[in-house]
Scaffold this active site. Structure first.
Site: not given
Lengths: 288, 288
Positions: B33, B52, B100, B147, B180
């Site tokens: 995301y 990114r 799945r 991310k 972070e």
């Protein structure tokens, strides 16, 4: 028909089951799951799956969406409604739908999904000849004992295995310790003893793993939990995997090298036979 | 209106945007995301966010669902359609809907979601008096430079901070290195120099982090990437956080102890002023 689903109180065709893009399961992997199989159409070891689910919910600070007994009833209902002879019953609970913020939503209603699909077994050739696995660095998070939907590193490792022509990948910790595979626990036979890495934050406490540890001494086999090094994995007389859909699956190749004589080993085969005898053919398997 | 959403080709009210329970984003956290904010109604630093995103997609072996230019256009359109003066534009790409299985679905169509909500800023009191943070063990996976939506440990840590009356939690690695926060990068001022932990697998390369590192020398401040120990964090003259919604946010308390004099520090305030001057008030902010 691809399957059926239960979503927040209603049964429907699997294709119709949809959740908001703001479900925290979708945006944050803020949820846990269980996967239960049927034997003879009846869900297997439901009590054990619900006990593990309880630990997973506690671990992520999420309350039961419905009482445990009600969930057990839903699993039974899923099996009754299933159009398949043997089913894969998948159960997922997330922290529900809320505007995207890290705070747990106040009084938030969880999302509860149950899906029912036809049970898929490993290919017959792999069951007969044994599986090939590779080893990979364990990049997963520090609470793999919780059955959460944070499965991306498992996917990446599994797909690396598939590209290498292997069936599974075994995670190796930074200290060289062998942990488990992407969707299965790992056992070896060393000096005639059945061994699997001990429970801890990097091991999912698999139901089949637990049953094997209980079954082995009952049929005269030595079994225990011991840390397992990569070197010991290479020296093992036998290697096998356990999992809900797999049962007990012999491994005959690790990183391209044969395990023992390169054929499914006698202890894995004995265990698989005993497992079937003990749990699968019983009249009331879910009480095991 | 809570917001609007774009899902696989269509714009709709946010409440109407739904994905299958078999979306791999929901079942596996198999997605990435970006979160973009507007300044003056225009999306900020889109080129950097898309660069990114490209690294995140590569890292999880997922192809762009549409061309990068098309996605940039969608982000512009999201800002144009937004009913809010300033918007939080959230963009999520998953490996799509499939039965799945861990295997990547063959030729699978990715799911692309864009949501637009009103931008939420930190409470004014925290902006003025500075934020309080706690430190927690880093239990996240080994690729936090990507991310991805594997955010459960971030949620657990953030909610631990909230219960402690703090605004954020800083992750500490097994060697005692400060990494972070749950949704922000962390900076300190030590000996008059601005420092932040270097890029690596445990640090998300934040856009605001990058802009601060570029901006500081341009306004005569020394800045660099250095490993940061827990002890150094305690000795820092200043601490501040950076993030898309936060901008540059001073931290005035770490684990209950004051940072410096317990008030927002002069360097953080100078940087925040310069940041606004340099990027926010420019006519063409997204080219920065």
């Amino acid at each position: 028909m691809s399957g059926i689903a239960y979503l927040n109180g209603q049964w429907m065709a699997l294709e119709e089951a949809k959740v908001s893009v703001e479900d925290r399961g979708f945006q944050f992997a803020d949820g846990v799951y269980e996967a239960i199989r049927t034997y003879g159409g009846r869900p297997f070891a439901v009590d054990r799956h619900l006990a593990r689910l309880s630990r997973s919910l506690d671990g992520i600070e999420l309350a039961w969406p419905v009482a445990s007994e009600e969930l057990a009833g839903l699993i039974e209902e899923a099996a009754r409604r299933s159009p398949f002879s043997e089913s894969f019953i998948y159960l997922q609970i997330t922290r529900g739908v809320a505007p995207r913020r890290k705070e747990y939503p106040p009084g938030g209603a969880a999302t509860l999904v149950v899906t029912v699909r036809k049970l898929e077994m490993p290919p017959a050739e792999i069951c007969e000849r044994g599986a090939s696995i590779i080893t990979v660095e364990d990049l997963r998070w520090g609470r793999c004992d919780l059955k959460t939907t944070q499965l991306l590193p498992n996917l990446l490792a599994a797909n690396r295995a598939y590209r290498a022509g292997a069936f599974e990948a075994a995670f190796i910790g930074p200290g060289g310790d062998v942990r488990e595979c992407c969707s299965a626990n790992l056992f070896v036979v060393l000096g005639g003893e059945i061994r699997t890495p001990p429970r801890g934050p990097h091991i999912l406490p698999g139901i089949t793993r637990e049953l094997v540890l209980e079954l082995a001494p009952a049929v005269g086999l030595r079994a225990g939990e011991y840390p397992l090094s990569r070197a010991e994995l290479g020296q093992a007389e036998e290697v096998f995997l356990t999992g809900t859909s797999l049962g007990i699956l012999p491994v005959t190749r690790v990183d391209g090298l044969p395990v023992g004589k390169g054929r499914p080993g006698p202890i894995a085969l004995q265990l698989a036979g005993q497992f079937e005898e003990q749990f699968v053919r019983r009249k009331d398997p879910q009480k095991s």
